[in-house]
Design an enzyme around this catalytic site. Structure first.
Site, short mmCIF file in Angstrom:
data_model
loop_
_atom_site.label_atom_id
_atom_site.label_comp_id
_atom_site.label_asym_id
_atom_site.label_seq_id
_atom_site.Cartn_x
_atom_site.Cartn_y
_atom_site.Cartn_z
N SER A 92 -60.10 20.97 55.85
CA SER A 92 -58.92 21.46 55.24
C SER A 92 -58.16 20.47 54.51
CB SER A 92 -58.07 22.08 56.22
OG SER A 92 -56.67 22.50 55.89
N HIS A 106 -54.39 22.21 47.57
CA HIS A 106 -54.64 22.55 48.77
C HIS A 106 -56.09 23.23 48.95
CE1 HIS A 106 -55.17 26.18 51.52
NE2 HIS A 106 -55.23 25.19 52.63
#
Length: 305
Positions: A92, A106
């Site tokens: 992540s 992201h």
């Protein structure tokens, strides 16, 4: 294909992304924080701060194991008395730059496996510009479309729509940024989200998404890193970061689930910017670049050619 092979790829992906980002930033260095999960497994949190381009960025790898949480049992329609354990692994990433002309980005790629053999992939990548640049939006979405098209022609339109719906700040009636792709529950052989692809084929797609991060973001870092900006533009960046925080703390499923299930707080909240502002009822001047950005924060815009 065993989970160890998937875990190995995610570790290599974390290494390669950190190397590319640090090299492009020029002065920022990643610091690693190793941690263990209370139910089994752990991870490597890597944080870069106070660089030449990045004010704060994180690249997390994790592999955790344990008994399926009651809330997840409900989502997956598992019996209360069934003895189900899980393994989850993934990477992540969130990047917050200094320059308002460099966008926030992201990405998450992940794999989940139950002790009964059920497994699936999930993930996505999305871009949150402080100022929407149409050329950047086209570059980003075309890159993702080409990556998706290599694996299934339906993936980009389906996952692009999913991202528009997922990365939506409902209480503001605006998208978080210009979207990207989002996918979940890609189960091997399932005719649904994964379009019947095998586990090996789905893993190849997830690899493609993961490996798209570095070339996309280093291009945008290099393009905008030296653009001049005003104090007013910096203040606008802080307001847009505030919207980012609102989404992550109010609507993001991963953040909410991680906090509710006693996950590692520092790693979960790594995605938050170092500084964000909230100004009461702020309305940008009509015809300004800020107003134009707000007007483009809508679902269904076609950025790819």
């Amino acid at each position: 294909m065993k989970v160890d092979e998937i875990e190995g790829f995610f570790k290599e992906l974390q290494d390669s992304i950190c190397s590319a980002i640090a090299e492009t930033d020029g002065t920022g260095k990643f610091k690693e924080d190793l941690w263990e999960h209370h139910s089994g497994g752990g991870g490597r949190t890597r944080l870069i701060q106070h660089g030449s381009v990045l004010e704060k960025g994180g690249v997390n790898f994790s592999k955790v194991q344990g008994e399926v949480h009651p809330r997840l049992r409900q989502q997956m329609n598992l019996g209360d008395n069934d003895d189900f354990h899980f393994t989850a692994t993934g990477v992540s990433i969130v990047m917050h730059p200094y320059n308002p002309h460099v966008p926030i980005i992201h990405m998450n790629v992940r794999y989940f496996e139950l002790s009964n053999g059920t497994c699936w992939f999930g993930g996505g990548i999305d871009l949150t510009p402080h100022y929407i640049n149409e050329a950047d939006a086209a570059f980003f979405h075309n890159y993702l479309k080409q990556s998706c098209d290599k694996h299934h022609i339906d993936f980009y339109p389906k996952f692009k729509t999913w991202a528009d719906d997922y990365f939506f700040i409902q209480h503001r009636n605006e998208t978080r940024g210009i979207g990207g792709i989002f996918f979940d529950y890609l189960k091997p052989g399932d005719a649904g989200n994964g379009n019947g692809l095998s586990k090996e084929e789905l893993f190849a797609f997830v690899k493609e998404v993961g490996e798209s991060f570095a070339p996309i973001y280093t291009t945008l870092m290099q393009k905008h890193r030296d653009e001049p900006f005003t104090e007013a533009q910096k203040q606008w960046q802080f307001l847009r970061r505030g919207r980012y925080v609102e989404f992550n703390l109010v609507w993001d499923r991963g953040t909410k689930f991680g906090l509710e299930t006693n996950g590692r707080t520092e790693s979960i909240l790594m995605s938050l910017p170092p500084q964000a502002n909230w100004e009461y009822n702020h309305e940008p001047e009509a015809g300004s670049p800020e107003a134009a950005t707000l007007e483009a924060l809508k679902k269904g815009l076609n950025w790819a050619s």
